[in-house]
Each structure stands twice: as C-alpha cells, then as structure tokens.
Design a protein around this motif. Structure first.
Motif, PDB file in Angstrom:
ATOM      1  N   ALA A 141       0.490  -1.109  18.674  1.00 56.30           N
ATOM      2  CA  ALA A 141      -0.425  -1.470  17.329  1.00 56.30           C
ATOM      3  C   ALA A 141      -0.228  -0.678  16.237  1.00 56.30           C
ATOM      4  O   ALA A 141      -0.141   1.049  16.450  1.00 56.30           O
ATOM      5  CB  ALA A 141      -1.412  -2.002  18.165  1.00 56.30           C
ATOM      6  N   TYR A 142      -0.765  -1.042  14.897  1.00 59.49           N
ATOM      7  CA  TYR A 142      -0.873   0.607  13.277  1.00 59.49           C
ATOM      8  C   TYR A 142      -1.614  -0.185  13.221  1.00 59.49           C
ATOM      9  O   TYR A 142      -2.201  -1.522  12.892  1.00 59.49           O
ATOM     10  CB  TYR A 142       0.924   0.377  12.844  1.00 59.49           C
ATOM     11  N   TYR A 143      -2.251   0.610  12.416  1.00 60.54           N
ATOM     12  CA  TYR A 143      -3.081   0.192  11.888  1.00 60.54           C
ATOM     13  C   TYR A 143      -3.465   1.055  10.213  1.00 60.54           C
ATOM     14  O   TYR A 143      -3.124   1.850  10.143  1.00 60.54           O
ATOM     15  CB  TYR A 143      -4.212   1.254  12.997  1.00 60.54           C
ATOM     16  N   ILE A 144      -3.908   0.195   9.540  1.00 56.96           N
ATOM     17  CA  ILE A 144      -3.855  -0.346   7.822  1.00 56.96           C
ATOM     18  C   ILE A 144      -5.402  -0.245   7.500  1.00 56.96           C
ATOM     19  O   ILE A 144      -6.036  -0.445   7.280  1.00 56.96           O
ATOM     20  CB  ILE A 144      -2.746  -0.380   7.084  1.00 56.96           C
ATOM     21  N   SER A 145      -6.190   1.057   6.657  1.00 59.37           N
ATOM     22  CA  SER A 145      -7.480   1.130   6.073  1.00 59.37           C
ATOM     23  C   SER A 145      -7.266   1.267   4.313  1.00 59.37           C
ATOM     24  O   SER A 145      -6.129   1.785   4.250  1.00 59.37           O
ATOM     25  CB  SER A 145      -8.424   2.166   6.252  1.00 59.37           C
ATOM     26  N   VAL A 146      -7.855  -0.142   4.191  1.00 54.81           N
ATOM     27  CA  VAL A 146      -7.703  -0.141   2.228  1.00 54.81           C
ATOM     28  C   VAL A 146      -9.365   0.048   1.447  1.00 54.81           C
ATOM     29  O   VAL A 146      -9.780  -0.382   1.742  1.00 54.81           O
ATOM     30  CB  VAL A 146      -6.886  -0.872   1.707  1.00 54.81           C
ATOM     31  N   ASN A 147      -9.752   1.115   1.234  1.00 51.89           N
ATOM     32  CA  ASN A 147     -10.636   1.382   0.939  1.00 51.89           C
ATOM     33  C   ASN A 147     -11.515   2.434  -1.139  1.00 51.89           C
ATOM     34  O   ASN A 147     -10.758   3.204  -0.642  1.00 51.89           O
ATOM     35  CB  ASN A 147     -11.922   1.949   1.579  1.00 51.89           C
ATOM     36  N   SER A 148     -12.323   2.004  -1.318  1.00 52.61           N
ATOM     37  CA  SER A 148     -12.179   2.576  -2.530  1.00 52.61           C
ATOM     38  C   SER A 148     -13.292   3.778  -2.988  1.00 52.61           C
ATOM     39  O   SER A 148     -13.440   4.767  -3.533  1.00 52.61           O
ATOM     40  CB  SER A 148     -12.786   0.950  -3.876  1.00 52.61           C
TER      41      SER A 148
END
Length: 244
Positions: A200-207
């Motif tokens: 598993a690999y995780y990516i988050s996008v948040n301003s």
C-alpha cells in the motif's frame, strides 16, 4: 441564487448557517431544509469530480467519502461508492424509531414547488415518519440524530469488501481534502491500512496542512495544495503522456 430570500430575511452568510437556525415555525424550517437539499440533489457535477473521473479511467477503484452532496453517485454506480456520513437523497425518522430510510428527492421537489417565491412549505408537506409520526430528517451526520443502522453498515461493507479483495495487491490510498475535525473516518484508517498492507502507498492532498505520520513516511507523500488545481494538473499530465 438559491438562498437569497433567506439571506435577505435573516442575514445568513452561508448555506450552512440556516441549518442550525431556530426558525419560528416548522414550515419555514422545512422551507430552508428543502432549499438546502434541492441545491445538492440537482447540482451539476463539479469540475474537480470530473477531473478525478478522467484520472481514474481504466483503473480499479472504490470511492470512500464523507461528502453528503451526491456528487460521486451522479458519476458512479452505487456499488463503487461508500457514503459513510449519509446522503442528501434520503430521509430518516428524526427519532430513529425504525432502522429505515426513505426517498427525499420527490418530497423535496414537492416542497420547492409548493413554496414558490416564499420561504414556507404547507403543513401537509412536512415529511413525517409513517411509523411514529415524528418529523423526518435528512439522513446525514451533523444536524440531528444520525441513523447508524442497516444502510450505514452497508456503506461500510462495500469499502471493507474492496479492501479485503485487494489487500495483497498494489493499492494506492488517495486522501483528498480530509480535515482534522473528523480524522477517524478516512484519514486515520488510511494511515493504518498503509502501514499494515505490504504493497500500500498513501497520498494526501490538502490546502491547509502537509502532514505525514512518521510510521508511514517511507510509504507516502503529503501534497500541500488546492485539490482542484492538483487534480486538473494531474489530469492534463496524464492526457499529455497518453497522447505522446
């Protein structure tokens, strides 16, 4: 456009303001609730959702969302979306007297038509539970006694089955815009899944913040940026790469 008559009358600065307002009559309360639900039930699909859809083309995926605005189910079949915080298309009993939900789309349309240019709906259109007679309420967490029953469990079951089916494959967990107010529904489970699933690999996008837990720092990336901009850039990059 949609809430102007309420804003003029009460000085509301946003759509959510009226959802917690104590109106003097239930008729006007339901006039506001119907207006609120009508805007999301009939809203066009927004550009970030369409960009995400283009990115996901040809991929095996499942959507887990705390959004209640019906945008994802306007794009994908129900079995590909888990709505774990509710859905503006459904009513529940405000007292939770029954483990049951009802259609809210037609009742909302009827209330909007009857209200016209006014702000109140007639008594006979205020939706009531057919079992106990209490007022119904939108099946959403945040404004009332949210029903965590059969339908709620079914939404969780869809994402659970998807994770179980793909736990031994390469799996990418993409977190888009999850805030720190309710990290227990998507963010923290994604961290644990990333840590526990081998590929598993995780990516988050948040301003607002760029945070990656230390225990998955080698299996993830946190992007500080506006979701709409990031998705648009990614879609363009994907399309240009495919063209080349």
């Amino acid at each position: 456009e949609h809430f102007g008559k309420f804003a003029d009358k009460y000085g509301f600065k946003g759509a959510f303001s009226g959802m917690m307002h104590r109106f003097s009559t239930r008729n006007e309360h339901w006039g506001y609730v119907a207006t609120f639900l009508n805007t999301t039930q009939n809203a066009p699909i927004r550009e970030p959702y369409l960009d995400l859809d283009r990115i996901l083309q040809g991929k095996d995926f499942h959507i887990l969302t705390t959004n209640q605005d019906t945008q994802f189910v306007k794009i994908y079949p129900e079995e590909k979306v888990s709505e774990i915080q509710g859905d503006h298309r459904f009513f529940q009993c405000s007292r939770c007297c029954q483990d049951e939900t009802w259609d809210a789309v037609q009742p909302v349309a009827d209330m909007i038509a009857a209200m016209g240019e006014g702000t109140m709906v007639p008594d006979e259109l205020i939706p009531r539970c057919p079992h106990c007679g209490a007022e119904m309420f939108p099946w959403v967490r945040g404004y009332g006694n949210f029903l965590q029953g059969k339908k709620y469990e079914e939404e969780y079951e869809k994402i659970s089955k998807y994770i179980q089916k793909n736990k031994d494959r390469k799996i990418l967990l993409i977190e888009l815009g999850v805030g720190r107010m309710t990290p227990m529904f998507i963010q923290e489970p994604f961290w644990e899944l990333t840590n526990n699933l081998k590929d598993a690999y995780y990516i988050s996008v948040n301003s607002e913040y760029q945070f990656l837990p230390e225990f998955i720092e080698d299996k993830g990336i946190a992007i500080l940026g506006d979701i709409g901009t990031v998705l648009k850039d990614l879609r363009k990059t994907k399309e240009e790469s495919a063209f080349v």
